[in-house]
Design a protein around this motif. Structure first.
Motif, short mmCIF file in Angstrom:
data_model
loop_
_atom_site.label_atom_id
_atom_site.label_comp_id
_atom_site.label_asym_id
_atom_site.label_seq_id
_atom_site.Cartn_x
_atom_site.Cartn_y
_atom_site.Cartn_z
N LEU A 11 2.54 -7.58 -3.45
CA LEU A 11 1.83 -6.66 -4.33
C LEU A 11 1.13 -5.53 -3.58
O LEU A 11 0.38 -4.77 -4.17
N ASN A 12 1.39 -5.43 -2.29
CA ASN A 12 0.90 -4.31 -1.51
C ASN A 12 1.68 -3.06 -1.94
O ASN A 12 2.92 -3.09 -1.97
N PRO A 13 1.03 -1.95 -2.32
CA PRO A 13 1.75 -0.79 -2.86
C PRO A 13 2.95 -0.31 -2.04
O PRO A 13 4.03 -0.09 -2.62
N PRO A 14 2.85 -0.16 -0.70
CA PRO A 14 4.04 0.29 0.03
C PRO A 14 5.23 -0.65 -0.12
O PRO A 14 6.37 -0.20 -0.23
N VAL A 15 4.98 -1.97 -0.14
CA VAL A 15 6.07 -2.94 -0.30
C VAL A 15 6.69 -2.83 -1.69
O VAL A 15 7.90 -2.89 -1.86
N LEU A 16 5.85 -2.63 -2.70
CA LEU A 16 6.36 -2.46 -4.07
C LEU A 16 7.22 -1.20 -4.17
O LEU A 16 8.23 -1.18 -4.90
N PHE A 17 6.84 -0.15 -3.44
CA PHE A 17 7.67 1.06 -3.44
C PHE A 17 9.01 0.81 -2.74
O PHE A 17 10.02 1.43 -3.10
N PHE A 18 9.03 -0.09 -1.77
CA PHE A 18 10.30 -0.48 -1.15
C PHE A 18 11.21 -1.12 -2.20
O PHE A 18 12.40 -0.77 -2.30
N PHE A 19 10.67 -2.03 -2.99
CA PHE A 19 11.45 -2.65 -4.07
C PHE A 19 11.91 -1.61 -5.08
O PHE A 19 13.03 -1.68 -5.60
N LEU A 20 11.04 -0.65 -5.39
CA LEU A 20 11.39 0.39 -6.34
C LEU A 20 12.58 1.20 -5.85
O LEU A 20 13.48 1.56 -6.64
N GLY A 21 12.61 1.49 -4.54
CA GLY A 21 13.75 2.21 -3.97
C GLY A 21 15.04 1.42 -4.09
O GLY A 21 16.10 1.97 -4.44
N MET A 22 14.97 0.11 -3.83
CA MET A 22 16.16 -0.74 -3.98
C MET A 22 16.62 -0.77 -5.44
O MET A 22 17.81 -0.67 -5.73
N LEU A 23 15.65 -0.89 -6.34
CA LEU A 23 15.97 -0.95 -7.77
C LEU A 23 16.65 0.34 -8.23
O LEU A 23 17.58 0.31 -9.05
#
Length: 326
Positions: A11-23
Motif C-alpha cells: 500500500l506504499n504509493p510508489p509500489v501501487l503505481f508500479f501495479f498501476l503501470g502493469m495493469l
C-alpha cells in the motif's frame, strides 16, 4: 511473514503505481510516458539518493562499522556472481551464465530506494553510508562476469580473443553514466555538507516520492511488457530469479548480524545483495559479451526479480531480520 508488514509495503504509493503501470499494459490502455522522461526520472533518483548519502556520511563521518559495511558490500558484489555462474552453468552456456551472474551480483537502485521508502513508513532509521555501499556494488560484478567469460568460454575463432578490450570493460564498469552520477553525487554531498543539504533539500527530498511514483509507474509498464519474454526462459531461470535473491538476502542478513549493523541498515544491505541490475550490467554485457542473449538477463532482472523484491522480498527480508534479532 507478518501480513501487516507486507500490506504496508504493497500500500506504499510508489509500489501501487508500479501495479498501476502493469495493469495499464494488461488491460491494453494507451497510457504512455514520453520516452525522455523515464531517463530523467532515473537520473534524478540517482542524484537525490547519492547527494543525501554524501550529506549523511559528512554528518556521521567514517568509523570502523561503516568501513566494515563497505568492505562487505564489495565482497558480496564479487562473490555472488561466482557461485551464481556455476549454478547457471548447469543449464546454460558460459556466455549466458556469466551475463546473468553479473546481473545478479550487481544491484538495483530503484529496489534500494523502495526499501528506503519501506523503512520510512515504519519510522526506522538507516545510515547514509548505505548509499556508498550501493555505489560500490555496481562495478565489481561486471568485472567478475567478464573474468568468468574469459576463463570458461571457448573462443569460436583463434583470433577472437585479441578483439577484447579490457580498457573498455573498465570504462563501462566505472564510468557508466548511472555509476558516475551516483558516486559523483555522493562526493558533492560530502563536500557541501549541511549548507548544500539546506539549499537542495526542496529538490532532492520534497519531490522525491512523486518522481519515484512516476518512475515506478513506467517500470510497471516495462516489466509487464517483458513478461512475454519469460516464456523463453524456462522454469529453471524463473526459479533462479525468485530463489537466488532470497538466498543472497539471507547471506547478507547473516553478514549484517556478524558485523553488528542496525535493523534499517541490515534491511538495505540484504536488499542490495538480493537485487539484480537492469541498467548498468545489461549495458556492459551488451558491449563485452555480445554472445549472451539480452532477453534472458534483462527479462529475469526486470520481470521476475524486481517485482518479487518490491512486493514480497523487502517485507520478507525485514521479517527474517526481526526474527534473528539483527
Amino acid at each position: 511473514m507478518d501480513s501487516s508488514v507486507l500490506l504496508s509495503n504493497i500500500l506504499n504509493p510508489p509500489v501501487l503505481f508500479f501495479f498501476l503501470g502493469m495493469l495499464a499494459i494488461f488491460l491494453q490502455s494507451d497510457l504512455e510516458i514520453p520516452q525522455p522522461l523515464p531517463k530523467l526520472f532515473s537520473l534524478y533518483l540517482l542524484l537525490a539518493i547519492g547527494f543525501k548519502g554524501g550529506y549523511e556520511i559528512d554528518e556521521s563521518g567514517i568509523n570502523p562499522q561503516i568501513a566494515l559495511t563497505l568492505l562487505a558490500a564489495i565482497f558480496m558484489a564479487s562473490v555472488v556472481p561466482i557461485y551464481s555462474f556455476f549454478i547457471l552453468k548447469l543449464k546454460l552456456d558460459a556466455y549466458n551464465a556469466a551475463a546473468i551472474a553479473a546481473t545478479y551480483g550487481s544491484i538495483s537502485a530503484v529496489t534500494f530506494i523502495t526499501a528506503q521508502s519501506f523503512l520510512k513508513v515504519l519510522n526506522i532509521d538507516s545510515g547514509g553510508h548505505m548509499v556508498a555501499a550501493l555505489a560500490l556494488m555496481e562495478s565489481p560484478a561486471i568485472i567478475v562476469g567478464i573474468v568468468l567469460v574469459r576463463f570458461f568460454a571457448k573462443s569460436q575463432e583463434e583470433g577472437e580473443e585479441e578483439k577484447f578490450s579490457w580498457s573498455e570493460v573498465f570504462r563501462e564498469a566505472f564510468l557508466n553514466g548511472s555509476v558516475f552520477l551516483l558516486i559523483g553525487s555522493v562526493i558533492v554531498g560530502i563536500l557541501t555538507g549541511t549548507k548544500g543539504w539546506e539549499k537542495l533539500h526542496p529538490f532532492t527530498q520534497d519531490i522525491f516520492y512523486g518522481v519515484l511514483s512516476f518512475f515506478l509507474l513506467d517500470m510497471g509498464m516495462v516489466a509487464a511488457r517483458r513478461i512475454k519474454d519469460l516464456a523463453n526462459t524456462g522454469f529453471f531461470l524463473i526459479g533462479f530469479g525468485v530463489f537466488m535473491p532470497v538466498f543472497n538476502a539471507i547471506i547478507g542478513i547473516f553478514i549484517s548480524k556478524l558485523i553488528g549493523m542496525s535493523e534499517g541498515n541490515a534491511l538495505l544491505f540484504s536488499v542490495l545483495c538480493a537485487s539484480a541490475s537492469y541498467i548498468a550490467v545489461p549495458a556492459a554485457m551488451r558491449m563485452t559479451v555480445p554472445e549472451a542473449n539480452p532477453s534472458l538477463y534483462v527479462s529475469m532482472a526486470l520481470a521476475i526479480t524486481f517485482p518479487f523484491n518490491i512486493i514480497v522480498g523487502i517485507p520478507l527480508y525485514f521479517n527474517i531480520i526481526k526474527t534473528l534479532g539483527v
